[in-house]
Design an enzyme around this catalytic site. Structure first.
Site, mmCIF file in Angstrom:
data_model
loop_
_atom_site.group_PDB
_atom_site.id
_atom_site.type_symbol
_atom_site.label_atom_id
_atom_site.label_comp_id
_atom_site.label_asym_id
_atom_site.label_seq_id
_atom_site.Cartn_x
_atom_site.Cartn_y
_atom_site.Cartn_z
ATOM 1 N N TYR A 161 28.468 36.068 -7.227
ATOM 2 C CA TYR A 161 28.914 36.462 -5.891
ATOM 3 C C TYR A 161 27.969 37.512 -5.314
ATOM 4 C CZ TYR A 161 30.861 40.741 -8.017
ATOM 5 O OH TYR A 161 31.010 41.935 -8.678
ATOM 6 N N CYS A 162 27.955 37.577 -3.978
ATOM 7 C CA CYS A 162 27.297 38.685 -3.274
ATOM 8 C C CYS A 162 28.381 39.394 -2.468
ATOM 9 C CB CYS A 162 26.142 38.185 -2.389
ATOM 10 S SG CYS A 162 26.642 37.144 -1.003
ATOM 11 N N PHE A 163 28.031 40.044 -1.379
ATOM 12 C CA PHE A 163 29.058 40.811 -0.678
ATOM 13 C C PHE A 163 30.068 39.917 0.029
ATOM 14 C CE2 PHE A 163 30.662 43.334 2.960
ATOM 15 C CZ PHE A 163 31.337 44.282 2.225
ATOM 16 N N SER B 127 24.186 34.985 -1.862
ATOM 17 C CA SER B 127 24.734 34.063 -2.859
ATOM 18 C C SER B 127 24.058 32.704 -2.758
ATOM 19 C CB SER B 127 26.239 33.895 -2.651
ATOM 20 O OG SER B 127 26.952 35.030 -3.065
ATOM 21 N N TYR C 127 32.321 39.370 -2.832
ATOM 22 C CA TYR C 127 32.952 40.609 -3.277
ATOM 23 C C TYR C 127 34.074 41.048 -2.330
ATOM 24 C CZ TYR C 127 33.680 45.620 -3.696
ATOM 25 O OH TYR C 127 34.271 46.860 -3.786
#
Length: 364
Positions: A96-98, A104, A125
């Site tokens: 995952y990214c933000f 991602s 996130y």
């Protein structure tokens, strides 16, 4: 090809302690992540800053172009090597990214080009964090909390650690909750603290039965209890541990002196000397509340106990100091707070009696 993780699968991620590959920058990870997350960033802090500046002044396309410029062959190989190692160790995981967006997808694209199939978390996130905040709210409302109360040194933490169903708040915070409560390990970020509590609640909701928590003030070191949890604990019924002051002092000396000594072994001075200075520093935090004269008297007693420990390894000289702190400071403060509580007391007794009662209640 494995499917990406949709919002209806979030709960299972946390129930299963699914390994999570966090591709945000290290500065983002340090502010808050999840218990099973490992930081393997797409961009380091400097790259993230440069791309963010380009995005602000020139837009998304220019920012993406800069990103590919910064992704030299060497950088790509370093990233892919780290990602490959993680996926081989954790084939059941995901990334995952933000927000589950560009970073991602870029990471997933680079991994696929290298022959690695790995799913991403839709929403990233931010969505996972919001899910856990909701789970924390639900847990505070639905879990049948019981607070283990009692004066400092009564053995409340031991009961929490022995209970079948409990949330170990001090364990999560890596702090014992008093001025002397440092454990030698860094405390988690506030977000990490909240996330871990929420994950524990999700797991506890899978079965019925009372959930025990130790009575805490708003702050455990620098970690603050979430307001909704603090309110739930104040309203929850209590079980009260009642132990004699000398027994409590001996337990504190065991925990804060005898068992603490090993963590001071790597310092420049002896473990006894390093521990002694740490205890004096903690006592200094109470100077205003004790008053200057009483603080000096107790500090002199503490220094004598430190010298005794260094000389022959005996910690007995700490017991009178601890008893004085309990009777003159900690007990009065705790009694004041307890007098303001209106919640029911389900049981009270010695440490052994309460321990037996807690075991009987497990699963009920």
């Amino acid at each position: 090809m494995r499917q990406n993780i949709s919002p209806d699968q979030y709960r299972q991620l946390f129930l299963n302690d699914t390994p999570l590959m966090d591709v945000r920058a290290p500065v983002e990870f340090a502010k808050g992540a999840f218990p099973a997350a490992t930081n393997l960033p797409l961009l380091d802090d400097r790259q993230r800053e440069l791309i963010g500046t380009r995005y602000k002044h020139a837009g998304q396309e220019a920012a993406i172009e800069l990103g590919w410029e910064l992704a030299t062959d060497e950088v790509r190989q370093q990233r892919i090597s780290a990602w490959r190692e993680f996926t081989e160790q954790h084939p059941e995981g995901c990334l995952y990214c933000f927000r589950g967006g560009l970073r991602s997808r870029t990471t997933q694209q680079l991994m696929r080009q290298a022959g690695i199939d790995y799913p991403l978390v839709e929403g990233g996130y931010k969505a996972l964090r919001n899910f856990l905040l909701g789970a924390l709210d639900e847990g505070c409302e639905r879990l049948p909390l019981v607070v283990i109360a009692g004066h400092t040194g009564s053995g409340k933490t031991e009961l929490i650690q022995r209970a079948t169903r409990a949330i170990d708040l001090e364990g999560i915070a890596r702090h014992r909750g008093s001025s002397f409560g440092r454990t030698g390990r860094p405390q988690p970020a506030q977000i990490d603290f909240e996330n871990r509590i929420a994950v524990d609640m999700i797991k506890l909701e899978q079965a019925s039965g009372r959930v025990f928590v130790e009575d805490e003030s708003r702050l455990i070191g620098r970690c603050a209890l979430p307001p909704n949890l603090q309110q739930a604990m104040q309203a929850a019924p209590r079980v009260v541990v009642e132990e004699p002051v000398e027994a409590r002092a001996r337990r504190i000396v065991r925990d804060y002196v005898n068992e603490a000594l090993p963590r001071f072994e790597d310092g420049e001075c002896s473990p006894a000397e390093a521990l002694g200075e740490s205890l004096r520093d903690s006592l200094s935090r109470l100077q205003k509340r004790l008053g200057g004269l009483r603080h000096r008297q107790l500090d002199e007693q503490l220094q004598a106990a430190n010298a005794e420990l260094a000389r022959n390894g005996s910690a007995d000289a700490y017991i009178p100091v601890v008893m004085a702190l309990l009777t003159e400071y900690y007990d009065g403060m705790y009694d004041y707070l307890m007098a303001k509580r209106e919640s029911a007391v389900l049981f009270r007794g010695s440490l052994d009696e309460v321990g037996e009662w807690v075991q009987q209640q497990s699963g009920n």
